[in-house]
Design an enzyme around this catalytic site. Structure first.
Site, PDB file in Angstrom:
ATOM      1  N   CYS A   4    -115.518  60.663  90.793  1.00  0.00           N
ATOM      2  CA  CYS A   4    -116.366  59.100  91.426  1.00  0.00           C
ATOM      3  C   CYS A   4    -117.124  58.618  92.167  1.00  0.00           C
ATOM      4  CB  CYS A   4    -114.380  58.410  91.055  1.00  0.00           C
ATOM      5  SG  CYS A   4    -113.676  58.792  92.619  1.00  0.00           S
ATOM      6  N   HIS A  54    -110.489  55.042  94.030  1.00  0.00           N
ATOM      7  CA  HIS A  54    -111.405  56.136  92.885  1.00  0.00           C
ATOM      8  C   HIS A  54    -112.607  54.436  93.190  1.00  0.00           C
ATOM      9  CE1 HIS A  54    -112.719  56.647  88.640  1.00  0.00           C
ATOM     10  NE2 HIS A  54    -113.018  55.505  88.007  1.00  0.00           N
ATOM     11  N   HIS A  66    -118.419  55.356  85.217  1.00  0.00           N
ATOM     12  CA  HIS A  66    -117.534  55.925  86.289  1.00  0.00           C
ATOM     13  C   HIS A  66    -117.221  57.148  86.257  1.00  0.00           C
ATOM     14  CE1 HIS A  66    -113.493  54.852  85.024  1.00  0.00           C
ATOM     15  NE2 HIS A  66    -114.273  54.669  83.421  1.00  0.00           N
TER      16      HIS A  66
END
Length: 108
Positions: A4, A54, A66
Site C-alpha cells: 500500500c 494501511h 490502493h
C-alpha cells in the site's frame, strides 16, 4: 507488485512529489483534512491497535485506489466499505501539496 505505501509513494513520485515510504510515516505527511474536505489525490490512512496499517489515495466520489499487498495488485474500492472492516478504521486524510489534479480516474 506494490504494497500500500509503496504504491502511494510511486504515484506521488510520478508527478515529482515526495512522500515517505511507510504507511505509519505517510499518515504524518502533509496537512490533515476532514472526510468532507477530501479531494482526489489526498492520502488516506487507516489504523488498528494503535498503529497505522494501511494507506491509499482518494480518487473522489467516495472511492480510493490502493494496493492491499504485492500479491493482490492495485484496486479501486469504496472508502466506506474498507472502513467498515473490523480490522480497519480510517484515521487520517492528508493533503500533500494539493496534487488532487494529477490523475483522472474513471471510477464506476
Amino acid at each position: 507488485g506494490f504494497d500500500c505505501s509503496g504504491f502511494v509513494q510511486y504515484v506521488y513520485s510520478q508527478v515529482g512529489k515526495s512522500v515517505s515510504r511507510s504507511s505509519s510515516t505517510q499518515a504524518y505527511d502533509g496537512v490533515g483534512v476532514s472526510y468532507n474536505e477530501a479531494q482526489p489525490g489526498d492520502i488516506l490512512s487507516w489504523g488498528h491497535g494503535g498503529m497505522v496499517t494501511h494507506s491509499a489515495i482518494y480518487v473522489g466520489n467516495g472511492q480510493m485506489i490502493h494496493a492491499m499487498n504485492s500479491n493482490t495488485g492495485v484496486d479501486i474500492s469504496n472508502v466506506d466499505e474498507i472502513n467498515s472492516l473490523a480490522s480497519f478504521k480510517l484515521i487520517y486524510f492528508k493533503r500533500n501539496e494539493s496534487i488532487f489534479f494529477i490523475f483522472s480516474f474513471d471510477v464506476k
